[in-house]
Write an enzyme that holds these catalytic residues in place. Structure first.
Site, PDB file in Angstrom:
ATOM      1  N   LYS A 279       0.834  -1.203   0.000  1.00  0.00           N
ATOM      2  CA  LYS A 279       0.000   0.000   0.000  1.00  0.00           C
ATOM      3  C   LYS A 279       0.870   1.254   0.000  1.00  0.00           C
ATOM      4  CE  LYS A 279      -3.867  -1.838   2.779  1.00  0.00           C
ATOM      5  NZ  LYS A 279      -4.944  -1.636   1.821  1.00  0.00           N
ATOM      6  N   ARG A 353     -10.301 -11.550   2.174  1.00  0.00           N
ATOM      7  CA  ARG A 353     -11.189 -12.608   1.666  1.00  0.00           C
ATOM      8  C   ARG A 353     -10.531 -13.980   1.752  1.00  0.00           C
ATOM      9  NH1 ARG A 353     -11.657  -9.420  -3.864  1.00  0.00           N
ATOM     10  NH2 ARG A 353     -11.219  -7.783  -2.362  1.00  0.00           N
TER      11      ARG A 353
END
Ligand code: BES
Ligand code: ZN
Ligand code: ZN
Length: 498
Positions: A279, A353
């Site tokens: 990120k 996920r």
């Protein structure tokens, strides 16, 4: 702060400050404000007549009683216009008033719930007022070492009530508010704790301590145990970190033996750097909140136990860091999940996920009546719904309806997005069964469709809390920082079900 209820007249109660309310637009004080006005030679009426206090929402004024009653001061709080008044506003009013009283360095507050005529039940008002005051006073201070940053806590809030027919309802609801607010504090503390002190094993230790106190069953699987179960998606995410992953399970058995439990699954990424798909560094610190779903389910099951709800609940938290170490999983890797489905990794930042996939498969072992997962899953959800709303997607209309009702009751806002099956095309992989990202557009929906593959046939709802988990500005009764989102929603859902 401790909430107590006492049967006494405001005219006799000795305290530093008495909190009463006033509706905007009312020419004269009503309810408790009117009663105190009569006791104190019209000091409140004078304030209103003189135009010094209008009752605007979240405003307040302090007047000294100068010996006309034992209570030293009256804090009159604006309730806004009566037509617009509701429980959410009441939470905010009590939060703002409590913050103001704390600012006056007063350590004890007395309050009246007699606002004159309203359409709300006294019990509901007691709960909203108490929760508002408690939640608004939250501060995270364990890392503050300077005395001035820590001083001035209100230790006691006394609800003063002399209408005997209301006492029981007020007591019961004040107690509920206290339990639920403690759980929200617990979730906020877990999320606020910096990631160097909130590793997966520390989170497991904290969950264990909470379990002991609330008499819950606790279990935490280490990586070796997860390997035996074939949880390679969770383990794949964990590989970049020197900290060992944990799969935390708490169980509350308040229902009948063999009654299928509600299983709550919460994302527990204790720090999300993005991994190899790293990120940007700006705001990366906020990714300490990537375990807010896990914190919420741990706190919720504690609330369920403290409330002695007559049902069975399981909370499952897959916990790991997502870091770019030398052994980290990479874009292009293919991981075999516990369910057997294979996943092609397109982006290591879509790690939530993956850990939830294995946790949802694991949840199936409990023969759940329903599974609700909660996760700071996608930035796309923040784009779609903003900072205040959680996204809801799921397979069961009844479950979604019940969660929406709990959302309306608690003010923890959720909004449904469609689980549009055509978007399954977007997560098809050329080389594995599915891939872990779709397109940027519709990213919240493809993430939920990914999870659905692991939820089995059981009624399932996914709540994406990426927006509201960590606030950058104060809300009326949620100070900026970790919000504890989801705890009141899920606790209410369980209360209504139980
Ligand atoms: N933890 C983040 C999602 C997030 C973003 C939470 C902002 C709170 C605030 C999640 O793991 C993530 O990085 N998701 C990616 C998915 C993408 C790579 C498909 C995202 O949303 O950018
Ligand atoms: Zn991520
Ligand atoms: Zn994440």
């Amino acid at each position: 702060m401790n909430i107590t209820v006492t049967k006494e007249s405001l005219a006799d109660f000795d305290c530093e400050v008495l909190l009463v309310g006033h509706f905007e637009g009312n020419k004269a004080p009503e309810g408790a404000a009117r009663f105190l006005d009569e006791q104190c030679n019209g000091i409140i009426g004078e304030l209103i007549d003189g135009g010094d206090f209008e009752g605007k929402l979240y405003t307040s004024s302090v007047v000294y009683t100068r010996g006309s009653i034992p209570g030293k001061r009256i804090l009159i709080a604006g309730l806004g216009a009566k037509e617009e008044f509701d429980l959410e506003k009441l939470r905010g009013v009590f939060s703002k008033a409590a913050q103001k009283i704390r600012g006056l360095n007063i350590t004890q507050m007395a309050v009246s719930l007699d606002f004159g005529e309203t359409k709300f039940a006294i019990g509901d008002m007691a709960r909203a007022a108490a929760e508002g005051a408690l939640l608004g006073l939250y501060r995270f201070t364990p890392y503050k070492t300077l005395e001035e940053d820590k001083k001035g806590e209100i230790t006691e809030c006394i609800i003063v009530e002399d209408r005997p027919e209301h006492l029981e309802e007020i007591k019961k609801n004040a107690q509920t508010a206290q339990i639920i607010s403690r759980a929200v504090y617990c979730a906020r503390d877990l999320v606020s704790t910096p990631p160097n002190d909130m590793t997966p094993s520390i989170l497991a230790d904290r969950a264990n301590a909470i379990a002991k106190e609330a008499h819950l069953t606790f279990e935490a699987l280490n990586e070796a145990a997860m390997e035996k179960l074939g949880m390679n998606a969770l383990l794949g995410v964990a590989r970049g970190s020197a900290e060992e992953a944990r799969l935390i399970t708490l169980q509350y058995n308040g229902g009948g033996k063999g009654t299928p439990p509600v299983v709550l699954v919460g994302k527990g990424i204790t720090f999300d750097s993005g991994g190899i798909s790293i990120k940007p560094s700006e705001k990366m610190d906020e990714m300490k909140s990537d375990m807010a779903g896990g914190a919420a389910v741990i706190a919720t099951i504690k609330a369920a136990a403290d409330l002695k709800l007559p049902l069975n609940v399981v909370a499952i938290v897959p916990a790991t860091e997502n870091l770019p170490g030398g052994r980290a999983y990479k874009p292009g890797d293919i991981l075999k999940t516990m369910s057997g489905l294979t996943v092609e990794i397109k982006n290591t930042d879509a790690e939530g996920r993956l850990i939830l996939a294995d946790a949802l498969t694991f949840a199936g072992r409990y023969n759940p009546a329903a599974i609700i997962d909660m996760a700071t899953l996608t930035g796309a959800c923040v784009v779609a719904l903003g900072d205040n709303l959680a996204g809801m997607m799921g397979t069961d209309e009844d479950l979604k309806k019940r969660l929406s009702a709990a959302s309306d009751a608690t003010g923890e806002m959720i909004w449904e997005l469609p689980l549009w099956h055509e978007y399954n095309e977007l997560i098809k992989s050329d080389v594995a069964d599915i891939k872990n990202v779709g397109t940027r557009a519709g990213g919240t929906i493809t993430a939920a469709l990914f999870l659905k593959r692991f939820a089995g046939d059981c009624p399932w709802v996914h709540l994406d809390i990426a927006g509201p988990a960590l606030l950058s500005t104060d809300r009326p009764y949620i100070p900026k920082g970790a919000s504890g989102i989801g705890v009141r929603l899920l606790a209410q859902f369980l209360m209504d079900r139980g």
